[in-house]
Design an enzyme around this catalytic site. Structure first.
Site, PDB file in Angstrom:
ATOM      1  N   MET A  57       0.923  -1.158   0.342  1.00  6.37           N
ATOM      2  CA  MET A  57       0.127   0.086   0.586  1.00  6.37           C
ATOM      3  C   MET A  57       0.622   0.892  -0.356  1.00  6.37           C
ATOM      4  O   MET A  57       1.845   1.123   0.001  1.00  6.37           O
ATOM      5  CB  MET A  57      -0.867  -0.058   1.138  1.00  6.37           C
ATOM      6  CG  MET A  57      -1.737  -1.203   1.443  1.00  6.37           C
ATOM      7  SD  MET A  57      -3.002  -1.023   0.011  1.00  6.37           S
ATOM      8  CE  MET A  57      -4.197   0.320   0.807  1.00  6.37           C
ATOM      9  N   CYS A  58       0.456   2.317   0.200  1.00  2.00           N
ATOM     10  CA  CYS A  58       0.869   3.668  -0.683  1.00  2.00           C
ATOM     11  C   CYS A  58       1.363   3.956   0.983  1.00  2.00           C
ATOM     12  O   CYS A  58      -0.102   4.355   1.606  1.00  2.00           O
ATOM     13  CB  CYS A  58       0.376   4.571  -1.467  1.00  2.00           C
ATOM     14  SG  CYS A  58       0.743   4.010  -3.217  1.00  2.00           S
ATOM     15  N   PRO A  59       1.859   4.591   1.443  1.00  2.71           N
ATOM     16  CA  PRO A  59       3.048   4.769   0.510  1.00  2.71           C
ATOM     17  C   PRO A  59       4.448   4.459   1.058  1.00  2.71           C
ATOM     18  O   PRO A  59       5.578   4.441  -0.045  1.00  2.71           O
ATOM     19  CB  PRO A  59       4.214   5.798   0.584  1.00  2.71           C
ATOM     20  CG  PRO A  59       3.792   5.892   2.373  1.00  2.71           C
ATOM     21  CD  PRO A  59       1.983   5.003   2.748  1.00  2.71           C
ATOM     22  N   MET A  60       4.062   2.764   1.243  1.00  5.31           N
ATOM     23  CA  MET A  60       5.010   1.850   1.764  1.00  5.31           C
ATOM     24  C   MET A  60       5.487   1.384   0.155  1.00  5.31           C
ATOM     25  O   MET A  60       6.780   1.129   0.067  1.00  5.31           O
ATOM     26  CB  MET A  60       4.304   0.476   2.335  1.00  5.31           C
ATOM     27  CG  MET A  60       4.331   1.188   3.593  1.00  5.31           C
ATOM     28  SD  MET A  60       5.524   2.293   4.748  1.00  5.31           S
ATOM     29  CE  MET A  60       6.521   1.543   5.281  1.00  5.31           C
ATOM     30  N   ASN A 120       1.826   5.041  -9.464  1.00  3.19           N
ATOM     31  CA  ASN A 120       2.759   5.944  -9.248  1.00  3.19           C
ATOM     32  C   ASN A 120       3.633   5.763  -8.450  1.00  3.19           C
ATOM     33  O   ASN A 120       4.670   6.459  -8.380  1.00  3.19           O
ATOM     34  CB  ASN A 120       2.000   6.098  -7.182  1.00  3.19           C
ATOM     35  CG  ASN A 120       0.261   6.367  -7.423  1.00  3.19           C
ATOM     36  OD1 ASN A 120      -0.348   6.602  -8.209  1.00  3.19           O
ATOM     37  ND2 ASN A 120      -0.829   5.968  -6.573  1.00  3.19           N
TER      38      ASN A 120
END
Lengths: 268, 69
Positions: free
Chosen positions: B1-4, B34
């Site tokens: 998942m963002c931002p990982m 992204n």
């Protein structure tokens, strides 16, 4: 240094930044910063530096928490009244980030211990409530060649300056002259201070330290930032090095050992 | 998942030399867009290609090849 999974998660929102990354985070975790004063300026400084993952934070204060501190010294709570500020701060900072090595010094910084207390620091932050201590910090750091930032607040106003001795930038003494002859300037207790102005200025001090460690952006050097929260003005005033400054001129004598920094004039 | 997704990619890229290739396996659709965008914005890496390695509906996986700048 290899960041742990927990560290990657904890610092992810700053690792994401172009200016930080894993390399920057490792720099922060390897840095040693000394903070003078755990009051209104020192509270947000200690909080944000600990949160950011500064590896070693040395905090210096001799004082105990009083109820009149609590409207602005946000690291201390009502049940800390009468406790040493260092212990009160240590407890909160350790809970905030166990990663950060917090070293407490329960002493008043004076001309006889300042070199010992500040040496080995990558950066020093001055957050005391009096001009003689600011001057002592200035002179000691210039003597030791350590970069530092000094802020001051009164009423709704604040000011901040950073000095990089290696780059020979204008110092605090270049601007504010010699207080060793006696300081009769107004203090916070008489003039009053709105609780959040030291919060704003302390945050800026922490920002200066982080930016210096990461070598990013522009520091408040050769200029002073003057903040007025009543009128909402944030103004830079350009500064020039005073060629006759007792602290930073060429061949300056060691002021730290020569002066008592107007101790007799500090109100207790 | 963002931002990982980007954080782990960035940390890996920081350890590479210019011109070296990083393969990134993603199972999150918006990260496929992204991650390379952020890499480009921060001058970390440029996207060489994207390959759908697991087309199974609901369990898609993509492999990105990024070239360190």
């Amino acid at each position: 240094m290899e960041l742990s999974e927990e560290q990657i998660e904890r610092y992810s929102r700053q690792i994401v930044l172009k200016e930080v990354g894993g390399i920057g985070q490792e720099k922060l975790l390897s840095s040693k910063i000394t903070l003078i004063g755990l009051g209104a300026l020192g509270s947000p400084v200690a909080y944000y530096l600990t949160a950011a993952g500064i590896g070693n934070l040395r905090i210096i204060d001799f004082d105990r928490v009083e109820s009149s501190n609590l409207h602005r010294q946000i690291l201390h709570y009502t049940n800390d009244i009468h406790r040493k500020k260092t212990y009160s701060a240590f407890q909160k900072l350790k809970l905030l980030n166990p990663d950060c090595d917090i070293e407490i010094i329960n002493e008043r910084i004076t001309s006889s211990n300042s070199k010992e207390l500040l040496k080995g620091s990558n950066f020093v932050i001055e957050g005391s409530d009096n001009i003689p201590t600011k001057m002592l910090t200035n002179d000691t750091c210039i003597n030791l060649g350590i970069p530092f930032t000094i802020a001051g607040v009164l009423r709704f106003h604040g000011q901040i300056i950073t000095v990089i001795p290696e780059k020979e930038t204008a110092c605090y003494r270049c601007v504010f002259g010699d207080v060793t002859i006696g300081d009769e300037r107004m203090s916070c207790s008489q003039a009053g201070v709105i609780g959040l102005i030291p919060g704003v200025m302390g945050c800026l001090e922490a920002n200066e330290a982080i930016k210096y460690i990461l070598d990013i952006g522009d520091l408040i050097i050769n200029r002073i930032l003057y903040v007025d929260l009543l009128k909402y003005s944030f103004n830079f005033i350009d500064l020039y090095k005073n060629p006759d400054c007792l602290a930073c001129k060429k061949d300056a004598i060691d002021l730290v050992e020569k002066s008592d920094y107007g101790r007799s004039n500090i109100c207790q | 998942m963002c931002p990982m997704t980007f954080v782990y990619t960035k940390l890996a890229l920081e350890k590479l030399k210019t011109g070296e290739i990083l393969e990134v396996l993603l199972d999150f659709r918006s990260a496929v867009k992204n991650v390379p965008e952020n890499c480009k914005r921060q001058s970390l890496a440029e996207l060489l290609d994207v390959r759908l390695v697991n087309p199974k509906k609901g369990a898609e996986e993509w492999e990105l090849r990024l070239k360190k700048i």
